[in-house]
Design a protein around this motif. Structure first.
Motif, short mmCIF file in Angstrom:
data_model
loop_
_atom_site.label_atom_id
_atom_site.label_comp_id
_atom_site.label_asym_id
_atom_site.label_seq_id
_atom_site.Cartn_x
_atom_site.Cartn_y
_atom_site.Cartn_z
N ASP A 184 0.83 -1.22 0.00
CA ASP A 184 0.00 0.00 0.00
C ASP A 184 0.85 1.26 0.00
N GLY A 185 2.11 1.11 0.37
CA GLY A 185 3.02 2.25 0.41
C GLY A 185 4.44 1.77 0.58
N ILE A 186 5.38 2.71 0.48
CA ILE A 186 6.80 2.41 0.59
C ILE A 186 7.40 3.22 1.73
N THR A 187 8.17 2.55 2.55
CA THR A 187 8.88 3.21 3.65
C THR A 187 10.37 3.19 3.34
N ALA A 188 11.02 4.32 3.61
CA ALA A 188 12.47 4.41 3.41
C ALA A 188 13.04 5.28 4.52
N HIS A 189 14.13 4.79 5.09
CA HIS A 189 14.75 5.46 6.24
C HIS A 189 16.02 6.15 5.79
N LEU A 190 15.98 7.47 5.68
CA LEU A 190 17.17 8.22 5.31
C LEU A 190 17.95 8.48 6.59
N ARG A 191 18.92 7.64 6.86
CA ARG A 191 19.70 7.77 8.09
C ARG A 191 20.74 8.87 7.96
N GLU A 192 21.11 9.42 9.09
CA GLU A 192 22.13 10.48 9.08
C GLU A 192 23.43 10.00 8.45
N ASP A 193 23.74 8.70 8.64
CA ASP A 193 25.02 8.20 8.09
C ASP A 193 24.85 7.63 6.68
N ARG A 194 23.60 7.70 6.12
CA ARG A 194 23.36 7.22 4.76
C ARG A 194 23.94 5.81 4.55
N ARG A 195 23.85 4.96 5.54
CA ARG A 195 24.41 3.61 5.39
C ARG A 195 23.67 2.80 4.33
N HIS A 196 22.40 3.15 4.06
CA HIS A 196 21.69 2.44 2.98
C HIS A 196 20.98 3.44 2.06
N ILE A 197 19.82 3.90 2.36
CA ILE A 197 19.08 4.85 1.52
C ILE A 197 19.85 6.17 1.43
N SER A 198 19.95 6.66 0.17
CA SER A 198 20.69 7.92 -0.07
C SER A 198 19.72 9.06 -0.37
N ASP A 199 20.27 10.26 -0.41
CA ASP A 199 19.44 11.42 -0.76
C ASP A 199 18.90 11.27 -2.17
N ALA A 200 19.73 10.72 -3.05
CA ALA A 200 19.28 10.52 -4.44
C ALA A 200 18.14 9.51 -4.50
N ASP A 201 18.19 8.49 -3.63
CA ASP A 201 17.08 7.52 -3.58
C ASP A 201 15.78 8.23 -3.20
N ILE A 202 15.85 9.10 -2.23
CA ILE A 202 14.65 9.82 -1.79
C ILE A 202 14.15 10.73 -2.90
N ASP A 203 15.07 11.39 -3.61
CA ASP A 203 14.65 12.21 -4.76
C ASP A 203 13.86 11.36 -5.75
N SER A 204 14.42 10.21 -6.11
CA SER A 204 13.79 9.35 -7.12
C SER A 204 12.48 8.75 -6.61
N LEU A 205 12.50 8.26 -5.37
CA LEU A 205 11.29 7.64 -4.81
C LEU A 205 10.16 8.66 -4.71
N SER A 206 10.49 9.87 -4.31
CA SER A 206 9.46 10.91 -4.19
C SER A 206 8.76 11.12 -5.53
N ALA A 207 9.56 11.21 -6.59
CA ALA A 207 8.99 11.47 -7.92
C ALA A 207 8.18 10.28 -8.42
N VAL A 208 8.75 9.07 -8.30
CA VAL A 208 8.10 7.88 -8.84
C VAL A 208 6.80 7.57 -8.08
N LEU A 209 6.85 7.67 -6.76
CA LEU A 209 5.65 7.33 -5.98
C LEU A 209 4.56 8.39 -6.15
N ARG A 210 5.00 9.63 -6.34
CA ARG A 210 3.99 10.68 -6.60
C ARG A 210 3.29 10.38 -7.92
N ASP A 211 4.09 10.01 -8.92
CA ASP A 211 3.50 9.68 -10.23
C ASP A 211 2.53 8.50 -10.12
N GLN A 212 2.86 7.54 -9.23
CA GLN A 212 2.00 6.36 -9.10
C GLN A 212 0.94 6.53 -8.01
N ALA A 213 0.85 7.73 -7.47
CA ALA A 213 -0.15 8.03 -6.43
C ALA A 213 -0.09 7.02 -5.29
#
Ligand SMILES: CC(=O)[C@@H](O)[C@H](O)COP(=O)(O)O
Ligand SMILES: NCC(=O)COP(=O)(O)O
Length: 253
Positions: free
Chosen positions: A41-70
């Protein structure tokens, strides 16, 4: 209350695998799209301060793609000015405020809303004014639930890690006590007008008793599903989790 319970898929650990070698593969955005196609029903992503996994670029892309897919992006983040600026820039559908310790392997405890009330409350207000639904990731503690309601947050996400660890370790008395604490916290939060979510460490063995808590409206599950995807694929892993959630809910009706 036996409404259909939502499933948020946390894709942090797709990025963990990608970062193990650097580069772009596997792509968390593709994982998000496949999770949605499989029924998330949705996607969760944890942008950690140390960026050990999810990056700022991932959040940029996910924001755009998920907005497009409502479909909603639930951005998990620490209560810091850096993360606030990122959230105000992206204005995700949902933000979940979580505690972070640099040395932790994963999220160890819940947010101390009682102790941090004075700085968490204005933080919640800024995010709400930007249009994000704000969730506080807390342990099933009645004082934390009450403090969370006073911040103006719409949601509490109850930390299920202690229960899941006790089940894994076959500490059955501890598991029973943890489940009772989760049930009591869910009922208390609902009574205070909070929407109730739950997450952390959930797998096929632990999902049913958590999904059977009538006030729980959403589960956020990541590490186990990404691990299971290695063996059966992300779609089938999600489909089985969805089936177990619906069966647990149906048994309540
Ligand atoms: C808050 C929570 O329990 C998880 O969503 C969190 O993302 C765990 O952190 P890692 O994904 O880094 O293990
Ligand atoms: N907030 C919990 C979450 O998003 C996923 O936690 P986990 O399943 O990766 O432990």
């Amino acid at each position: 209350m036996s409404e259909r319970i939502r499933l948020g898929v946390n894709i942090d650990h797709v990025a963990t695998v990608r970062n193990a070698r650097g580069g772009l593969y596997p792509d968390p955005v593709r994982a998000a799209q496949e999770a949605i196609a499989a029924g998330a029903d949705g996607i969760t992503a944890h942008l950690r301060e140390d960026r050990r996994h999810i990056s700022d670029a991932d959040i940029d892309s996910l924001s755009a793609v998920l907005r497009d897919q409502a479909r909603p992006l639930n951005l998990e983040m620490a209560v810091t000015q850096e993360m606030l600026a990122i959230a105000l820039h992206h204005r995700p559908a949902a933000v979940c405020l979580v505690p972070e310790k640099r040395e932790e392997r994963t999220t160890e405890g819940g947010l101390d809303v009682v102790g941090g009330h004075n700085w968490i409350t204005p933080f919640v207000g800024r995010l709400k004014n930007a249009g994000s639904r704000v969730s506080l990731f807390i342990g099933p503690d009645p004082h934390q639930v009450e403090a969370a309601a006073r911040t103006g947050a719409a949601v509490v996400e109850l930390h299920t890690g202690s229960f899941c660890d006790a089940v894994r370790d076959r500490r059955l008395d501890a598991a029973a006590a943890d489940l009772e604490a989760l049930r009591a916290a869910a009922a208390q939060a609902h009574g205070l007008g909070l929407e109730v979510h739950a997450g952390h460490g959930i797998d096929y063995d632990t999902v049913a008793p958590i999904a059977a808590i009538p006030q729980v409206m959403e589960l956020n599950i990541g590490h186990f599903l990404i691990g299971e995807a290695i063996f059966v694929g992300l779609g089938p892993a999600i489909s089985k989790m969805r089936e177990l959630m619906d069966r647990a809910r149906g048994a309540m009706a």
